[in-house]
Enzyme design. Sequence first.
Site, PDB file in Angstrom:
ATOM      1  N   ASN A   9       0.874  -1.174   0.000  1.00 35.93           N
ATOM      2  CA  ASN A   9       0.000   0.000   0.000  1.00 35.93           C
ATOM      3  C   ASN A   9       0.910   1.223   0.000  1.00 35.93           C
ATOM      4  OD1 ASN A   9      -1.840   1.996   0.385  1.00 35.93           O
ATOM      5  ND2 ASN A   9      -2.574   1.281   2.389  1.00 35.93           N
ATOM      6  N   LYS A  11       0.121   4.228  -0.258  1.00 31.90           N
ATOM      7  CA  LYS A  11      -0.515   5.392   0.389  1.00 31.90           C
ATOM      8  C   LYS A  11      -0.224   6.657  -0.436  1.00 31.90           C
ATOM      9  CE  LYS A  11      -0.262   2.969   4.770  1.00 31.90           C
ATOM     10  NZ  LYS A  11      -0.139   3.024   6.219  1.00 31.90           N
ATOM     11  N   HIS A  95      -9.520   1.073   4.806  1.00 34.79           N
ATOM     12  CA  HIS A  95      -8.260   1.272   5.531  1.00 34.79           C
ATOM     13  C   HIS A  95      -8.508   2.186   6.734  1.00 34.79           C
ATOM     14  CE1 HIS A  95      -4.181   2.298   6.530  1.00 34.79           C
ATOM     15  NE2 HIS A  95      -3.798   1.255   5.802  1.00 34.79           N
ATOM     16  N   GLU A  97      -6.870   4.506   7.922  1.00 38.72           N
ATOM     17  CA  GLU A  97      -6.611   5.935   7.685  1.00 38.72           C
ATOM     18  C   GLU A  97      -7.822   6.606   7.042  1.00 38.72           C
ATOM     19  OE1 GLU A  97      -2.957   5.233   5.613  1.00 38.72           O
ATOM     20  OE2 GLU A  97      -2.049   4.605   7.518  1.00 38.72           O
ATOM     21  N   GLU A 167      -5.446  -5.161  10.152  1.00 36.02           N
ATOM     22  CA  GLU A 167      -4.388  -4.183  10.404  1.00 36.02           C
ATOM     23  C   GLU A 167      -4.645  -3.484  11.738  1.00 36.02           C
ATOM     24  OE1 GLU A 167      -2.426  -2.896   6.465  1.00 36.02           O
ATOM     25  OE2 GLU A 167      -4.126  -1.578   6.799  1.00 36.02           O
ATOM     26  N   GLY A 173       2.657   1.786  10.865  1.00 32.97           N
ATOM     27  CA  GLY A 173       3.631   2.872  10.789  1.00 32.97           C
ATOM     28  C   GLY A 173       4.351   3.144  12.095  1.00 32.97           C
ATOM     29  N   SER A 213       3.457  -2.662  10.171  1.00 31.24           N
ATOM     30  CA  SER A 213       4.909  -2.801  10.355  1.00 31.24           C
ATOM     31  C   SER A 213       5.449  -4.156   9.905  1.00 31.24           C
ATOM     32  CB  SER A 213       5.294  -2.498  11.807  1.00 31.24           C
ATOM     33  OG  SER A 213       4.934  -1.173  12.141  1.00 31.24           O
TER      34      SER A 213
HETATM   35  P1  13P Z   1       3.099  -0.009   7.624  1.00 32.12           P
HETATM   36  O1  13P Z   1       3.565  -1.291   6.990  1.00 32.12           O
HETATM   37  O2  13P Z   1       3.871   1.193   7.180  1.00 32.12           O
HETATM   38  O3  13P Z   1       2.977  -0.143   9.101  1.00 32.12           O
HETATM   39  O4  13P Z   1       1.600   0.253   7.061  1.00 32.12           O
HETATM   40  C1  13P Z   1       0.673  -0.759   7.127  1.00 32.12           C
HETATM   41  C2  13P Z   1      -0.536  -0.342   6.374  1.00 32.12           C
HETATM   42  O5  13P Z   1      -1.276   0.524   6.787  1.00 32.12           O
HETATM   43  C3  13P Z   1      -0.795  -1.009   5.094  1.00 32.12           C
HETATM   44  O6  13P Z   1      -2.061  -0.702   4.611  1.00 32.12           O
END
Ligand code: 13P
Length: 255
Positions: A9, A11, A95, A97, A167, A173, A213
């Site tokens: 992803n 982002k 997601h 976010e 997730e 992150g 992560s």
């Molecule tokens: P990270 O791997 O940067 O923690 O992000 C995970 C994520 O949100 C994938 O959609």
Amino acid sequence: MRKNIAAGNWKMNLSYSDAKALATDLSKVDVPAGTDVILGVPHPYLAQINEIVGTANSVSVAAQNCHEKEKGAYTGEVSTGMLDSIGVKTVILGHSERREYQKESDALLSEKVKVALAAGFRVIFCCGETLTTREAAAHFDYVGGQIKNSLFDLKNEDWKNIVIAYEPIWAIGTGVTASPEQAQEMHAHIRKLISDGFGTEIAEATSILYGGSVKPANAKELFAKKDIDGGLVGGASLKAADFEQIIKSFQLARK
Ligand code: 13P
């Protein structure tokens, strides 16, 4: 048989030229048999990145979002029809976010999932709890609720195009990964939920990915767990060498 999936992803990262370079590198990776690699690409780059990855080595692209309506006066939005017209057939929905910053609710996601499935898309449906929810020991119910509220009015045949991505928000992150045991425990819970709602056959055929992560150093241990069918990877999917290592971390052929 369910698939092993390594999904990246991206982002809101990467310039266009960096995105093209990354996709070019990944299109050359020798992807293990039975594994799908999916790149969650920002909308403006999708058509070009789709062309770069082609169809040669099980690498394909996904959109990071779509709108819940087919078309109309929705400035700034992107429809499944638009994505379809450039050859994109997978979308990431729900997601954390987007749930947090765009206030996407379970009900809205239910609409988005239906529109995407009706257009023949594969949906990577994200779910996951906050640290507060986990500390209150409410995480199983919370994640179960997200899945029930958005996916439980689907028909049996829709599930062939559903991939779940668990997730935990506290692991995204942050560099803090859920332990393989914590992830396995939640994945088993999700599979049981799907089994109770739609039967064992569908539950066993549904890929459940872990995100939060995931790195080259922990992917092998996570992917070795029985119910962890791959990862949805943020930061580590932005570097070809790191993501290639993750793609090659699968040990188990899924049945
Ligand atoms: P990270 O791997 O940067 O923690 O992000 C995970 C994520 O949100 C994938 O959609």
